[in-house]
Enzyme design. Structure first.
Site, PDB file in Angstrom:
ATOM      1  N   GLY A  35       6.568   5.532   0.879  1.00 32.24           N
ATOM      2  CA  GLY A  35       6.783   4.405  -0.017  1.00 32.24           C
ATOM      3  C   GLY A  35       8.078   4.406  -0.810  1.00 32.24           C
ATOM      4  O   GLY A  35       8.647   3.354  -1.057  1.00 32.24           O
ATOM      5  N   ASP A  71       7.426   5.586  -5.731  1.00 30.97           N
ATOM      6  CA  ASP A  71       7.381   4.121  -5.815  1.00 30.97           C
ATOM      7  C   ASP A  71       6.335   3.633  -6.811  1.00 30.97           C
ATOM      8  O   ASP A  71       6.604   2.784  -7.650  1.00 30.97           O
ATOM      9  CB  ASP A  71       7.131   3.496  -4.433  1.00 30.97           C
ATOM     10  CG  ASP A  71       5.927   4.093  -3.726  1.00 30.97           C
ATOM     11  OD1 ASP A  71       5.357   5.089  -4.229  1.00 30.97           O
ATOM     12  OD2 ASP A  71       5.538   3.571  -2.662  1.00 30.97           O
ATOM     13  N   ASP A  73      -0.807   4.971  -9.347  1.00 26.99           N
ATOM     14  CA  ASP A  73      -1.998   4.177  -9.645  1.00 26.99           C
ATOM     15  C   ASP A  73      -2.930   5.052 -10.501  1.00 26.99           C
ATOM     16  O   ASP A  73      -2.766   5.134 -11.713  1.00 26.99           O
ATOM     17  CB  ASP A  73      -2.624   3.727  -8.319  1.00 26.99           C
ATOM     18  CG  ASP A  73      -3.788   2.773  -8.507  1.00 26.99           C
ATOM     19  OD1 ASP A  73      -4.067   2.382  -9.650  1.00 26.99           O
ATOM     20  OD2 ASP A  73      -4.431   2.415  -7.506  1.00 26.99           O
ATOM     21  N   LYS A  86       0.287   1.499 -12.701  1.00 28.19           N
ATOM     22  CA  LYS A  86      -0.820   0.649 -13.142  1.00 28.19           C
ATOM     23  C   LYS A  86      -1.580   1.387 -14.244  1.00 28.19           C
ATOM     24  O   LYS A  86      -2.408   2.248 -13.948  1.00 28.19           O
ATOM     25  CB  LYS A  86      -1.759   0.368 -11.967  1.00 28.19           C
ATOM     26  CG  LYS A  86      -1.096  -0.354 -10.804  1.00 28.19           C
ATOM     27  CD  LYS A  86      -2.080  -0.532  -9.655  1.00 28.19           C
ATOM     28  CE  LYS A  86      -1.430  -1.224  -8.473  1.00 28.19           C
ATOM     29  NZ  LYS A  86      -2.323  -1.313  -7.301  1.00 28.19           N
ATOM     30  N   PHE A  98      -2.943  -5.525  -6.252  1.00 29.48           N
ATOM     31  CA  PHE A  98      -2.377  -4.852  -5.094  1.00 29.48           C
ATOM     32  C   PHE A  98      -1.035  -5.496  -4.741  1.00 29.48           C
ATOM     33  O   PHE A  98      -0.961  -6.708  -4.572  1.00 29.48           O
ATOM     34  CB  PHE A  98      -3.333  -4.902  -3.903  1.00 29.48           C
ATOM     35  CG  PHE A  98      -2.885  -4.016  -2.788  1.00 29.48           C
ATOM     36  CD1 PHE A  98      -3.102  -2.654  -2.845  1.00 29.48           C
ATOM     37  CD2 PHE A  98      -2.195  -4.540  -1.697  1.00 29.48           C
ATOM     38  CE1 PHE A  98      -2.647  -1.820  -1.834  1.00 29.48           C
ATOM     39  CE2 PHE A  98      -1.738  -3.713  -0.678  1.00 29.48           C
ATOM     40  CZ  PHE A  98      -1.968  -2.350  -0.748  1.00 29.48           C
ATOM     41  N   ASP A 152       3.418  -0.792   0.948  1.00 26.04           N
ATOM     42  CA  ASP A 152       2.815  -1.380   2.146  1.00 26.04           C
ATOM     43  C   ASP A 152       1.380  -1.814   1.973  1.00 26.04           C
ATOM     44  O   ASP A 152       0.663  -1.331   1.095  1.00 26.04           O
ATOM     45  CB  ASP A 152       2.849  -0.356   3.278  1.00 26.04           C
ATOM     46  CG  ASP A 152       1.827   0.759   3.056  1.00 26.04           C
ATOM     47  OD1 ASP A 152       1.931   1.453   2.021  1.00 26.04           O
ATOM     48  OD2 ASP A 152       0.923   0.918   3.886  1.00 26.04           O
ATOM     49  N   ARG A 165       6.624  -3.227   3.956  1.00 26.70           N
ATOM     50  CA  ARG A 165       7.594  -2.342   3.272  1.00 26.70           C
ATOM     51  C   ARG A 165       8.999  -2.950   3.292  1.00 26.70           C
ATOM     52  O   ARG A 165       9.813  -2.676   2.427  1.00 26.70           O
ATOM     53  CB  ARG A 165       7.661  -0.977   3.970  1.00 26.70           C
ATOM     54  CG  ARG A 165       6.383  -0.161   3.894  1.00 26.70           C
ATOM     55  CD  ARG A 165       6.676   1.276   4.340  1.00 26.70           C
ATOM     56  NE  ARG A 165       5.471   2.022   4.664  1.00 26.70           N
ATOM     57  CZ  ARG A 165       4.731   2.674   3.779  1.00 26.70           C
ATOM     58  NH1 ARG A 165       5.050   2.630   2.505  1.00 26.70           N
ATOM     59  NH2 ARG A 165       3.668   3.346   4.164  1.00 26.70           N
TER      60      ARG A 165
HETATM   61  P1  IMP Z   1      -2.905   7.228  -6.833  1.00 22.75           P
HETATM   62  O1  IMP Z   1      -3.183   8.589  -6.270  1.00 22.75           O
HETATM   63  O2  IMP Z   1      -4.163   6.501  -7.214  1.00 22.75           O
HETATM   64  O3  IMP Z   1      -1.904   7.239  -7.968  1.00 22.75           O
HETATM   65  O4  IMP Z   1      -2.316   6.354  -5.646  1.00 22.75           O
HETATM   66  C1  IMP Z   1      -0.978   6.300  -5.384  1.00 22.75           C
HETATM   67  C2  IMP Z   1      -0.733   5.847  -3.959  1.00 22.75           C
HETATM   68  O5  IMP Z   1      -1.570   4.725  -3.617  1.00 22.75           O
HETATM   69  C3  IMP Z   1       0.687   5.348  -3.837  1.00 22.75           C
HETATM   70  O6  IMP Z   1       1.560   6.390  -3.446  1.00 22.75           O
HETATM   71  C4  IMP Z   1       0.571   4.250  -2.827  1.00 22.75           C
HETATM   72  O7  IMP Z   1       0.720   4.777  -1.527  1.00 22.75           O
HETATM   73  C5  IMP Z   1      -0.831   3.717  -2.982  1.00 22.75           C
HETATM   74  N1  IMP Z   1      -0.891   2.493  -3.796  1.00 22.75           N
HETATM   75  C6  IMP Z   1      -1.447   2.340  -5.038  1.00 22.75           C
HETATM   76  N2  IMP Z   1      -1.362   1.073  -5.459  1.00 22.75           N
HETATM   77  C7  IMP Z   1      -0.735   0.393  -4.475  1.00 22.75           C
HETATM   78  C8  IMP Z   1      -0.347  -0.999  -4.319  1.00 22.75           C
HETATM   79  O8  IMP Z   1      -0.557  -1.872  -5.183  1.00 22.75           O
HETATM   80  N3  IMP Z   1       0.286  -1.316  -3.153  1.00 22.75           N
HETATM   81  C9  IMP Z   1       0.553  -0.408  -2.178  1.00 22.75           C
HETATM   82  N4  IMP Z   1       0.206   0.884  -2.284  1.00 22.75           N
HETATM   83  C10 IMP Z   1      -0.433   1.291  -3.415  1.00 22.75           C
HETATM   84 MG    MG Z   2       3.889   6.671  -2.479  1.00 30.04          MG
END
Ligand code: IMP
Ligand code: MG
Length: 178
Positions: A48, A103, A106, A134, A155, A162, A168
């Site tokens: 990403g 990038d 979340d 987020k 999202f 992606d 992307r």
């Molecule tokens: P986390 O472990 O919950 O912080 O998730 C992070 C990963 O989820 C990122 O590296 C992205 O690959 C994916 N991700 C989270 N939110 C989005 C989104 O809104 N669009 C695309 N990918 C996302």
């Molecule tokens: Mg990522």
């Protein structure tokens, strides 16, 4: 383009190229100031972050080096726990000032894991530059030192992000139209 179709879903324009460029420049300005004379290693997280990293790095005016890592996830055999692994970390991080370039954060679970792994290589310091996050889902186990934008729990695709591997390549950021 106000709307785009990515795979089987419709997304609406959310963050323009002008906004993106502004945010990236602001982060670059801070890194340029903070790392003067320190020769940092920028560590982009694939897939990403490849576009954000490319944009950010070209705005750095300090001497720096660049590398990328990728996280692979495997389903555990016995436990249901996910095992993640750093692939391609061939730089010597010992004693280096590392800036991880991501990038999006979340929940932060992925980044928490990666940061813990990086610390094991004994870098002099580790900071995180992240294009967006987020806050609603964030577990707050680490600090985002250089944050671009806080976004609602939608999202998004584009600018490296992606949906099922697609989108992307979109230069701007779009959010899922409900
Ligand atoms: P986390 O472990 O919950 O912080 O998730 C992070 C990963 O989820 C990122 O590296 C992205 O690959 C994916 N991700 C989270 N939110 C989005 C989104 O809104 N669009 C695309 N990918 C996302
Ligand atoms: Mg990522």
């Amino acid at each position: 383009m106000e709307f785009v179709e990515v795979k089987d879903k419709v997304f609406r324009k959310f963050i323009s190229l002008e906004q993106i460029n502004l945010v990236v420049q602001q982060i670059a300005d801070r890194i340029n100031a903070d790392y003067k004379g320190q020769n940092p290693l920028l560590l982009g997280v694939l897939n990403g972050a490849f576009i954000f990293a490319a944009d950010l790095i070209r705005r750095l005016t300090i001497p720096c080096q660049v590398s990328f890592v990728k996280y692979a996830s495997y389903a555990g055999i016995r436990s249901s726990e996910e095992v993640k692994e750093l692939i391609g970390l061939n730089e010597d991080l010992k004693g280096r000032h590392v800036v991880v370039v991501e990038d999006i954060v979340d929940s932060g679970i992925t980044m928490n894991h990666l940061l813990k792994d990086i610390v094991k290589y004994n870098p002099a310091s580790v900071r995180l530059a992240c294009f967006c996050m987020k806050p609603e889902n964030f577990v707050k186990t680490f600090t985002i030192d250089y944050l671009g934008i806080e976004i609602p729990n939608d999202f998004i695709v584009g600018y490296g992000l992606d949906y099922d591997g697609y989108g992307r390549n979109l230069p701007e950021i779009y959010k899922l139209e409900n």
